[in-house]
Scaffold this active site. Structure first.
Site, PDB file in Angstrom:
ATOM      1  N   ASP A   1      -2.207  -0.605   5.993  1.00 16.76           N
ATOM      2  CA  ASP A   1      -2.537  -0.181   7.248  1.00 16.76           C
ATOM      3  C   ASP A   1      -3.840  -0.047   7.214  1.00 16.76           C
ATOM      4  O   ASP A   1      -4.391   0.488   8.741  1.00 16.76           O
ATOM      5  CB  ASP A   1      -1.412   0.909   7.581  1.00 16.76           C
ATOM      6  CG  ASP A   1      -1.945   2.030   6.616  1.00 16.76           C
ATOM      7  OD1 ASP A   1      -1.986   3.231   7.266  1.00 16.76           O
ATOM      8  OD2 ASP A   1      -1.945   1.848   5.413  1.00 16.76           O
TER       9      ASP A   1
ATOM     10  N   ASP B   1       0.846  -1.183  -0.110  1.00 18.87           N
ATOM     11  CA  ASP B   1       0.058   0.034   0.185  1.00 18.87           C
ATOM     12  C   ASP B   1       0.769   1.442  -0.089  1.00 18.87           C
ATOM     13  O   ASP B   1       2.041   1.115   0.365  1.00 18.87           O
ATOM     14  CB  ASP B   1      -0.986   0.005   1.335  1.00 18.87           C
ATOM     15  CG  ASP B   1      -1.814   1.201   1.360  1.00 18.87           C
ATOM     16  OD1 ASP B   1      -2.296   1.709   0.409  1.00 18.87           O
ATOM     17  OD2 ASP B   1      -1.471   1.715   2.463  1.00 18.87           O
TER      18      ASP B   1
ATOM     19  N   ASP C   1      -7.415  -1.478   3.132  1.00 20.44           N
ATOM     20  CA  ASP C   1      -6.550  -2.665   2.833  1.00 20.44           C
ATOM     21  C   ASP C   1      -6.896  -3.851   3.450  1.00 20.44           C
ATOM     22  O   ASP C   1      -6.649  -4.931   2.912  1.00 20.44           O
ATOM     23  CB  ASP C   1      -5.135  -2.273   3.389  1.00 20.44           C
ATOM     24  CG  ASP C   1      -4.563  -1.098   2.944  1.00 20.44           C
ATOM     25  OD1 ASP C   1      -4.406  -0.750   1.636  1.00 20.44           O
ATOM     26  OD2 ASP C   1      -4.022  -0.170   3.636  1.00 20.44           O
TER      27      ASP C   1
END
Length: 642
Positions: free
Chosen positions: A526, A323, A530
């Site tokens: 995080d 990410d 996600d």
């Protein structure tokens, strides 16, 4: 062998093994010196009882559950030796079996103790401050979120929290592994059990004692200890069938020589020796110690791996998806560029001062970034009057008697705005560079444009390089951010495969696309967005400091300190654990095969068979615990750094 779990049980088992050993040695001495048979016979019986009662009881319990335990096979072999008058040989088997079991239990207990010992670092009491400033000494277990505690120089921090007042340096090597004390000031996070330096700190408690980083490490390891990796499950499944087959073959080894005219004593002794050396004790112990040792070591360095299954999977990863915001980047917007229209006659400091003064009352992340940038340059902020904020547009306030507007260029920049074309070019340049453009107007006239961007983590480039070396391919970037911002960050980090503008389901699709290509993908993220990808991936890792609760719950492992370099480090540690598992299986197989062939083809003495079998079990157990050492983590981290 049946699993031995706690240190208390391990110590008790060690005491029984010691009693059995002493009784055996005294009995052997009496037997060799010609003492009466009843004297040394009684002592051999003591050795049988003290060394054999626990494995016998464990074996009978397993038999009650319709499983054939290796412990029971060893006891049957010892009793069989005694039945044909080989009291000394049977007692030797019991003593070595009990001693190796105790060593296994003590060694395995070190896995949990090495982590549980962190709890002892947290002080038993803390100084809690009441609203009127009075100090009260209270048990740290009684602290609750919202309490304020005083940490004096040289004291250990009593709870996880955030500094309210004071500055100091804190030694937090026990939690983060950082070799040097870390400077702490108001707003910084501190952890229970870390050692305060020369300054006094007032800390606001942010986690209950049971939810502190130390407690979470212990809980994770305890939970992981209760899980079994696929390799272990396979071995245990085979073990049951193997044990039944072992009994059948042992009966054949006993019966066939008798049918061919062999003596009863010799046939029974050979059969008992065969049962001992063919038992899969070392094979059973081959898997879990390396994996649990790796979990404990990772936990000490801020990586909470939730199970042995996860630790095994981490070593299988051959593709990584990262990410962007909060994972590859710090997740905190910062002013990265300042652009002034030509001929404006203003300075960057003046522009920042006006913008920060207007935004100071706002809680918007971009406003916080502007205020932080102004303060870092030492700008003195004048008071803002008549402040108003409009969602999606920005803020407006009177600063030094002049109306100052700060916000989105698309909303504030009209065609009739002075210098509109020049400002539009500046905005376009910043946005193409991956920045978020913020326009500042003074009485409707553009004063300048601020470019705000998230900053790449300092360890991002090294992490990407290490992951590329481990998996053989560069990680891909999956983000919901716009492509320009994603591409800029990806280029800085050394990532070529960029998937931008993704919704949560799109991230899942990207992961599944990779897995359909035969890859085992590790996702690192995080945020709430996600979580679906973390759940869909072969393995999911969450960034713990700013990670959402959903991401932390969904992930298979948590990076407590948000240090990206620990991701390739724990992958390397997992691969080391998998190599140790293979080594252990090879060692166990070689010993078992060699001893079995010796017994079937030649004549293997029972004492030598016992020594070989139990010795291999101890070797395998201790070999698996090598990953508990600090040097194992240093090697893993060193490879990722290199």
């Amino acid at each position: 062998m049946a699993p031995r779990r706690t240190r208390v049980f391990a110590l008790a088992e060690a005491r029984w093994a010691a009693v059995a050993t002493v009784a055996f040695l005294i009995a052997l001495s009496l037997q060799l010196t010609g003492a009466p048979g009843w004297a040394w016979g009684a002592l051999y019986a003591v050795a049988y009882l003290t060394g054999g009662w626990e494995p016998a009881w464990a074996g009978l319990r397993a038999l009650g559950e319709r499983t054939l335990d290796v412990d029971l096979l060893m006891i049957v072999a010892a009793l069989g030796a005694a039945a044909i008058g080989q009291l000394m040989d049977g007692a030797l088997l019991i003593v070595i079996f009990a001693t190796s079991g105790a060593l296994e239990a003590l060694a395995t207990a070190r896995t949990q103790d090495s982590v549980r010992g962190l709890l002892d670092l947290a002080p038993a009491t803390a100084t809690r401050l009441s609203d009127d400033g009075e100090e009260h000494s209270v048990a740290t277990a009684g602290l609750v979120v919202g309490d304020t505690i005083l940490v004096r120089p040289g004291e250990r921090v009593g709870a996880d929290g955030r500094v309210l007042a004071g500055t100091s340096e804190v030694d937090q090597a026990t939690i983060t592994g950082e070799p040097l004390p870390v400077a702490k000031e108001p707003g910084d996070e501190v952890f229970a059990g870390t050692l305060n330096g020369l300054g006094a700190l007032r800390v606001k408690v942010e986690r209950d004692a049971g939810d502190s980083v130390i407690a979470r490490i212990v809980a994770m390891v305890a939970e992981a200890s209760g899980t079994k990796a696929p390799t272990q499950l396979f071995i245990e499944k085979v073990e049951q069938r193997y044990s039944v087959g072992l009994v059948a073959v042992t009966l054949a080894v006993f019966a066939v020589p008798l049918m061919l005219g062999a003596e009863l004593t010799g046939a029974l002794l050979r059969a008992m020796t065969f049962m001992i050396v063919a038992s899969p004790c070392a094979v059973v112990l081959a898997t879990m110690p390396p994996l649990l040792s790796a979990i404990a070591n990772a936990g000490r360095h801020g990586v909470l791996v939730k199970s042995a299954v996860v630790m095994e999977r981490l070593g299988q990863v051959d593709g990584v998806a990262l990410d962007k915001t909060g994972t590859l980047t710090e997740g905190t917007p910062r002013v990265a560029a300042i652009r002034l229209p030509a001929g404006g006659g203003r300075s960057e400091e003046a522009l920042l001062t006006w913008a920060a003064a207007a935004e100071h009352p706002s809680e918007h992340p971009l406003a916080r970034a502007i205020v932080s940038a102004a303060r870092s340059r030492g700008c003195a902020l004048p008071a803002a009057e008549e402040f108003t904020a409009s969602p999606g547009t920005g803020a407006r306030a009177r600063v030094d008697g002049t109306w100052t507007e700060v916000g989105a260029p698309a909303r504030l920049l009209a065609e009739d705005t002075p210098m509109a074309d020049e400002v539009a070019d500046i905005v376009r340049e910043l946005e193409e560079g991956g920045h978020t453009a913020v326009l500042v107007l003074r009485d409707g006239v553009p004063a300048g444009v601020l470019g705000i961007a998230d900053r790449l983590r300092p360890d991002a480039v090294a992490t990407v390089a290490a992951l590329r070396e481990l998996t053989g391919r560069t990680p891909m970037l999956v983000t919901g951010d716009n492509r320009r911002a994603a591409a800029r960050l990806a280029e800085e980090a050394g990532i070529a495969d960029v998937r931008a503008g993704l919704l949560p389901q799109d991230k899942v699709d990207a992961v599944r696309e990779e897995e359909r290509a035969g890859r085992k993908v590790l996702v690192v993220g995080d945020g709430v967005n996600d979580a679906p990808a973390l759940a869909a991936a072969h393995t999911g890792v969450a960034m713990g400091r700013a990670g959402s609760d959903l991401a932390l719950e969904t992930a298979d492992a948590v990076i407590v300190r948000d240090e990206l370099t620990t991701v390739p480090a724990v992958m390397t540690l997992s691969r080391a654990a998998r190599r140790l598992v293979v080594q252990n299986l090879v060692i166990a197989s070689v010993f078992i095969s060699g001893l079995v062939l010796w017994d079937l083809i030649g004549r293997l003495p029972l004492p030598l068979g016992v020594l070989g079998h139990e010795g291999s079990t101890v070797v395998v157990g201790l070999n698996g615990l090598r990953l508990l050492r600090e040097a194992a983590w240093r090697r893993a981290a060193g490879r990722t750094a290199g």
